[in-house]
Enzyme design. Structure first.
Site, PDB file in Angstrom:
ATOM      1  N   HIS A 108       0.845  -1.191   0.000  1.00  0.00           N
ATOM      2  CA  HIS A 108       0.000   0.000   0.000  1.00  0.00           C
ATOM      3  C   HIS A 108       0.886   1.248   0.000  1.00  0.00           C
ATOM      4  CE1 HIS A 108      -3.591   2.314   0.565  1.00  0.00           C
ATOM      5  NE2 HIS A 108      -2.985   2.989   1.517  1.00  0.00           N
ATOM      6  N   SER A 135       3.748   0.721   2.862  1.00  0.00           N
ATOM      7  CA  SER A 135       3.516  -0.375   3.814  1.00  0.00           C
ATOM      8  C   SER A 135       3.351  -1.680   3.053  1.00  0.00           C
ATOM      9  CB  SER A 135       2.223  -0.140   4.609  1.00  0.00           C
ATOM     10  OG  SER A 135       2.215   1.121   5.222  1.00  0.00           O
TER      11      SER A 135
HETATM   12  C1  GRF Z   1       1.196   0.544  -6.230  1.00  0.00           C
HETATM   13  O1  GRF Z   1       1.378   1.893  -5.884  1.00  0.00           O
HETATM   14  C2  GRF Z   1       0.706  -0.239  -5.050  1.00  0.00           C
HETATM   15  O2  GRF Z   1       1.150   0.244  -3.824  1.00  0.00           O
HETATM   16  C3  GRF Z   1      -0.792  -0.082  -5.148  1.00  0.00           C
HETATM   17  O3  GRF Z   1      -1.065  -0.094  -6.515  1.00  0.00           O
HETATM   18  C4  GRF Z   1       0.070   0.373  -7.248  1.00  0.00           C
HETATM   19  C5  GRF Z   1       0.377  -0.648  -8.285  1.00  0.00           C
HETATM   20  O4  GRF Z   1       1.363  -0.224  -9.181  1.00  0.00           O
HETATM   21  N1  GRF Z   1      -1.454  -1.110  -4.387  1.00  0.00           N
HETATM   22  P1  GRF Z   1       1.994  -1.239 -10.244  1.00  0.00           P
HETATM   23  O5  GRF Z   1       0.837  -1.840 -11.034  1.00  0.00           O
HETATM   24  O6  GRF Z   1       2.744  -2.290  -9.488  1.00  0.00           O
HETATM   25  O7  GRF Z   1       2.879  -0.400 -11.108  1.00  0.00           O
END
Ligand code: GRF
Length: 199
Positions: A108, A135
């Site tokens: 997250h 996190s």
């Molecule tokens: C990331 O920022 C993650 O923390 C959130 O969604 C985003 C996904 O990015 N849960 P990616 O698809 O891995 O580039």
């Protein structure tokens, strides 16, 4: 150990995980990538790396649990031991959480329990916090709620823009997630109530 990544979008975290597996920084096999989005770039990244990639169409399932049962079918077929969510934009059913209890990791882009939800970076930026971060936690029945494995702060200064904060956060994510996955693989993580020890 064999694991799967669930991803809905761009898949930059998936890419960082693929790299960490290749470099031996995660000593487990990434056996499957599942997406709920046919056009997810994450699926392309998986195929390019020679990893089995499956699209499951949410429109074909009436209930959340039915979709999740389909995921579990694929996970079992591939003998998956644990699951890594990386930008997976669906809420998991209690059935799924039960099936992989304490074996589902999520990332997250904020310091939980602050700024839960799908727009955490933006929410933190416009709230005006001076420190936000990343996190990694176990998934439980509530969204962005389970036991925290690792956190790392990211500072926000006057010079930052939303874009620069996003960039800093993603950079931290790509380091922190492989680290947390490897701690899990090594069997180092002990959950007592909701406190994770063994870091
Ligand atoms: C990331 O920022 C993650 O923390 C959130 O969604 C985003 C996904 O990015 N849960 P990616 O698809 O891995 O580039």
């Amino acid at each position: 150990m064999r694991f799967a990544v669930l991803a809905s979008g761009y898949g930059s975290n998936l890419q960082a995980i693929i790299k960490a597996v290749k470099q031996g920084k995660i000593k487990a096999t990434l056996g499957l990538v599942i997406s709920d989005n046919k056009n997810a770039f994450a699926l392309k990244r998986a195929k390019k790396a020679g990893i089995k990639a499956v699209f499951i169409n949410p429109k074909q399932y009436h209930k959340r649990e039915d979709f999740d049962r389909e995921m579990v079918k694929h996970l079992r077929q591939e003998q998956i031991d644990f699951v890594v969510m990386a930008g997976f934009m669906r809420i998991l059913s209690p059935y799924f959480i039960r099936t992989y209890k304490n074996k589902i990791l999520n990332i997250h882009p904020a310091l939980l329990p602050a700024f839960k939800g799908a727009h955490a970076i933006k929410d933190a930026f416009f709230y005006g916090v001076k420190v936000t971060g990343v996190s990694v936690h176990f998934a439980d029945e509530k969204v962005d709620h389970g036991p925290i494995i690792l956190q790392e702060p990211v500072r926000i200064t006057d010079r930052d823009t939303l874009a620069s904060v996003e960039e800093k956060i993603h950079k931290v994510e790509h380091k922190l997630y492989p680290k947390a996955i490897e701690l899990f693989v090594k069997g180092k993580l002990n959950i007592k109530r909701r406190v994770v020890k063994g870091i």
